[in-house]
Write a protein that holds these residues in place. Structure first.
Motif, mmCIF file in Angstrom:
data_model
loop_
_atom_site.group_PDB
_atom_site.id
_atom_site.type_symbol
_atom_site.label_atom_id
_atom_site.label_comp_id
_atom_site.label_asym_id
_atom_site.label_seq_id
_atom_site.Cartn_x
_atom_site.Cartn_y
_atom_site.Cartn_z
ATOM 1 N N CYS A 298 15.954 5.161 -10.989
ATOM 2 C CA CYS A 298 15.120 4.820 -9.834
ATOM 3 C C CYS A 298 14.425 6.066 -9.281
ATOM 4 O O CYS A 298 14.756 7.195 -9.633
ATOM 5 C CB CYS A 298 15.913 4.095 -8.753
ATOM 6 N N ASP A 299 13.406 5.798 -8.437
ATOM 7 C CA ASP A 299 12.557 6.885 -7.948
ATOM 8 C C ASP A 299 11.764 6.394 -6.744
ATOM 9 O O ASP A 299 12.061 5.332 -6.187
ATOM 10 C CB ASP A 299 11.620 7.381 -9.066
ATOM 11 N N LEU A 300 10.748 7.137 -6.362
ATOM 12 C CA LEU A 300 9.935 6.740 -5.218
ATOM 13 C C LEU A 300 9.274 5.388 -5.446
ATOM 14 O O LEU A 300 9.157 4.580 -4.516
ATOM 15 C CB LEU A 300 8.863 7.801 -4.941
ATOM 16 N N ASP A 301 8.826 5.127 -6.662
ATOM 17 C CA ASP A 301 8.085 3.892 -6.931
ATOM 18 C C ASP A 301 8.979 2.658 -6.901
ATOM 19 O O ASP A 301 8.553 1.587 -6.453
ATOM 20 C CB ASP A 301 7.377 3.985 -8.278
ATOM 21 N N THR A 302 10.210 2.778 -7.380
ATOM 22 C CA THR A 302 11.082 1.600 -7.421
ATOM 23 C C THR A 302 11.392 1.077 -6.021
ATOM 24 O O THR A 302 11.668 -0.109 -5.846
ATOM 25 C CB THR A 302 12.401 1.896 -8.149
ATOM 26 N N HIS A 303 11.358 1.963 -5.039
ATOM 27 C CA HIS A 303 11.705 1.574 -3.673
ATOM 28 C C HIS A 303 10.491 1.619 -2.741
ATOM 29 O O HIS A 303 10.649 1.614 -1.519
ATOM 30 C CB HIS A 303 12.825 2.475 -3.146
ATOM 31 N N ASP A 304 9.303 1.636 -3.306
ATOM 32 C CA ASP A 304 8.097 1.760 -2.498
ATOM 33 C C ASP A 304 7.927 0.570 -1.550
ATOM 34 O O ASP A 304 7.689 0.740 -0.349
ATOM 35 C CB ASP A 304 6.879 1.884 -3.415
ATOM 36 N N GLN A 305 8.050 -0.630 -2.077
ATOM 37 C CA GLN A 305 7.850 -1.826 -1.246
ATOM 38 C C GLN A 305 8.915 -1.897 -0.146
ATOM 39 O O GLN A 305 8.618 -2.288 0.995
ATOM 40 C CB GLN A 305 7.872 -3.071 -2.139
ATOM 41 N N PHE A 306 10.130 -1.525 -0.482
ATOM 42 C CA PHE A 306 11.215 -1.552 0.498
ATOM 43 C C PHE A 306 10.943 -0.551 1.626
ATOM 44 O O PHE A 306 11.173 -0.853 2.805
ATOM 45 C CB PHE A 306 12.536 -1.230 -0.198
ATOM 46 N N PRO B 167 1.262 -4.685 -2.360
ATOM 47 C CA PRO B 167 1.851 -3.704 -1.442
ATOM 48 C C PRO B 167 1.698 -4.103 0.021
ATOM 49 O O PRO B 167 0.626 -4.551 0.450
ATOM 50 C CB PRO B 167 1.074 -2.422 -1.751
ATOM 51 N N ILE B 168 2.767 -3.963 0.757
ATOM 52 C CA ILE B 168 2.748 -4.263 2.186
ATOM 53 C C ILE B 168 1.810 -3.273 2.876
ATOM 54 O O ILE B 168 1.949 -2.060 2.707
ATOM 55 C CB ILE B 168 4.163 -4.163 2.769
ATOM 56 N N PRO B 169 0.837 -3.755 3.645
ATOM 57 C CA PRO B 169 -0.110 -2.835 4.290
ATOM 58 C C PRO B 169 0.571 -1.924 5.310
ATOM 59 O O PRO B 169 1.481 -2.342 6.038
ATOM 60 C CB PRO B 169 -1.103 -3.777 4.984
ATOM 61 N N LEU B 170 0.115 -0.688 5.343
ATOM 62 C CA LEU B 170 0.597 0.306 6.300
ATOM 63 C C LEU B 170 -0.596 1.055 6.873
ATOM 64 O O LEU B 170 -1.716 0.957 6.360
ATOM 65 C CB LEU B 170 1.534 1.309 5.618
ATOM 66 N N ILE C 202 5.592 9.761 2.393
ATOM 67 C CA ILE C 202 5.655 9.501 3.831
ATOM 68 C C ILE C 202 4.904 8.201 4.141
ATOM 69 O O ILE C 202 3.733 8.051 3.792
ATOM 70 C CB ILE C 202 5.059 10.665 4.627
ATOM 71 N N TYR C 203 5.586 7.276 4.785
ATOM 72 C CA TYR C 203 5.035 5.972 5.129
ATOM 73 C C TYR C 203 4.825 5.904 6.646
ATOM 74 O O TYR C 203 5.791 6.057 7.410
ATOM 75 C CB TYR C 203 6.002 4.857 4.713
ATOM 76 N N ARG C 204 3.595 5.675 7.062
ATOM 77 C CA ARG C 204 3.305 5.511 8.487
ATOM 78 C C ARG C 204 3.085 4.031 8.773
ATOM 79 O O ARG C 204 2.211 3.392 8.192
ATOM 80 C CB ARG C 204 2.077 6.316 8.912
ATOM 81 N N PRO C 205 3.884 3.469 9.689
ATOM 82 C CA PRO C 205 3.771 2.032 9.967
ATOM 83 C C PRO C 205 2.516 1.706 10.761
ATOM 84 O O PRO C 205 1.837 2.591 11.294
ATOM 85 C CB PRO C 205 5.023 1.762 10.803
ATOM 86 N N ILE C 206 2.248 0.429 10.849
ATOM 87 C CA ILE C 206 1.150 -0.039 11.676
ATOM 88 C C ILE C 206 1.673 -0.122 13.110
ATOM 89 O O ILE C 206 2.194 -1.138 13.547
ATOM 90 C CB ILE C 206 0.625 -1.402 11.177
ATOM 91 N N GLU C 207 1.626 0.980 13.803
ATOM 92 C CA GLU C 207 2.090 1.096 15.184
ATOM 93 C C GLU C 207 1.017 1.818 15.981
ATOM 94 O O GLU C 207 0.216 2.585 15.426
ATOM 95 C CB GLU C 207 3.409 1.892 15.253
ATOM 96 N N THR C 208 1.026 1.607 17.299
ATOM 97 C CA THR C 208 -0.016 2.204 18.128
ATOM 98 C C THR C 208 0.375 3.572 18.684
ATOM 99 O O THR C 208 -0.480 4.318 19.129
ATOM 100 C CB THR C 208 -0.352 1.268 19.307
ATOM 101 N N GLU C 209 1.643 3.916 18.676
ATOM 102 C CA GLU C 209 2.067 5.205 19.234
ATOM 103 C C GLU C 209 1.564 6.358 18.369
ATOM 104 O O GLU C 209 1.534 6.267 17.140
ATOM 105 C CB GLU C 209 3.592 5.275 19.314
ATOM 106 N N ASP C 210 1.228 7.451 19.022
ATOM 107 C CA ASP C 210 0.808 8.646 18.292
ATOM 108 C C ASP C 210 1.996 9.337 17.643
ATOM 109 O O ASP C 210 1.894 9.864 16.535
ATOM 110 C CB ASP C 210 0.089 9.621 19.232
ATOM 111 N N THR C 211 3.130 9.368 18.337
ATOM 112 C CA THR C 211 4.326 10.039 17.844
ATOM 113 C C THR C 211 5.428 9.011 17.636
ATOM 114 O O THR C 211 5.760 8.251 18.551
ATOM 115 C CB THR C 211 4.802 11.118 18.835
ATOM 116 N N LEU C 212 5.990 9.005 16.438
ATOM 117 C CA LEU C 212 6.956 7.981 16.056
ATOM 118 C C LEU C 212 8.280 8.606 15.628
ATOM 119 O O LEU C 212 8.323 9.764 15.183
ATOM 120 C CB LEU C 212 6.396 7.163 14.884
ATOM 121 N N PRO C 213 9.370 7.855 15.743
ATOM 122 C CA PRO C 213 10.631 8.333 15.160
ATOM 123 C C PRO C 213 10.501 8.457 13.646
ATOM 124 O O PRO C 213 9.571 7.928 13.036
ATOM 125 C CB PRO C 213 11.634 7.257 15.557
#
Length: 313
Positions: A93-101, A45-48, A69-80
């Protein structure tokens, strides 16, 4: 452009492992069981920064909707925030099939990604999935500050059938006067129940997803419903006032022409629209980025456009 030997081998392997939907396999439950029974590929899994599963209210009288909900590795407190709807012909398909994407999208776009596990056909035919997508969009706009999101920088995205639902959510938001959607990212969207494009005849078989698959998916989703509704087929929508779009198509995809037709429809109403056809590629290629360099390039370009659009808002 001819497929490279590497791409051809990937397409053939994917086709060999996929159920013969619409011919030998006619039952949606059977198709899901066959796909679930396949040995899983090794995935790292790609780290987040964080991944959170939630359940949000569904449309009035409908079941609650699971989201991730996926939160990226970003420094901002509030993100788009990007609402993402997965592909799978409205059936699989479901949440798991597209998790890595979704992990990749979050990190490369710098946005929170909310993946929506909408109701699937044929147990829940149109308009159930469309209603779920719009209900999720409304919830995201109202609750984004709770998980670090900025509702003023809100986009929709989806691949294949999910591209349909993302486009439809944007149309519903326009028709219902909100929420405001800043951008739509539509990856080889599934838009035309009539299957009338030349690409259906040119790419009907031999490129992983077939015309038989797509006909069967529409039958599961629409049943006897009138396919002229713009909430079923966005090609019937009035494009005026819709958000800017970035649309990806693939040369050897039966859906190629309808994605490009939708781009032209939007552009006809002066909606800022980019259309990117990837020569030598096939339906679903962008989710295969771990095996296909061309998919890496397509994802990088698409997610950079998403990042830029949400920075401008």
């Amino acid at each position: 452009m001819p497929m490279t030997p590497r791409t051809r081998a990937l397409v053939d392997a994917a086709a060999a492992a996929f159920p013969a939907l619409g011919t030998e396999v006619l039952d949606a439950g059977q198709a899901r069981r066959m796909l679930a029974a396949r040995p899983p590929l090794p995935i790292y899994p790609i780290p987040l920064a964080a991944v959170e599963n939630r359940v949000i209210p569904g449309p009035r009288g409908a079941p609650d909707i699971p989201v991730r909900i996926y939160r990226p590795i970003e420094t901002e407190d509030t993100l788009p925030v990007v609402m993402f709807c997965h592909g799978g012909g409205f059936v699989i398909c479901d949440l798991d099939t597209h998790d890595q994407f979704c992990r990749l999208m979050a990190n490369e776009s710098g946005a929170l990604v909310v993946s929506v596990d909408y109701r699937r056909a044929p147990e829940h035919r149109f308009p159930a999935a469309a209603h779920d997508a719009y209900a999720a969009l409304v919830w995201i706009a109202a609750h984004a500050p709770e998980f670090g999101g900025d509702p003023a920088r809100l986009a929709v995205a989806g691949d294949s059938a999910g591209g349909n639902l993302a486009a439809v959510a944007a149309i519903q938001a326009r028709d219902n006067h909100g929420p405001a959607v800043a951008f739509q990212l539509l990856l080889y969207p599934f838009l035309d129940p009539s299957r009338s494009g030349d690409s259906y005849r040119q790419n009907a078989h031999g490129y992983f997803v077939t015309e038989d698959h797509l006909r069967w998916y529409w039958e599961q989703y629409l049943g006897s419903t009138d396919a002229a509704s713009p909430y079923a087929s966005p090609l019937h929508a009035d494009p005026a006032g819709l958000p800017p779009a970035y649309i990806v198509t693939a040369e050897y995809d039966p859906l190629r022409d309808e994605g490009e037709a939708y781009a032209h429809l939007l552009a006809s109403a002066d909606v800022p629209t980019e259309i990117h056809r990837y020569e030598g590629m096939f339906h679903g290629f962008m989710t295969m980025f771990e095996h296909l360099p061309e998919a890496e390039d397509a994802n990088t370009a698409a997610f950079a456009a998403l990042r830029t659009a949400l920075e401008r808002t």
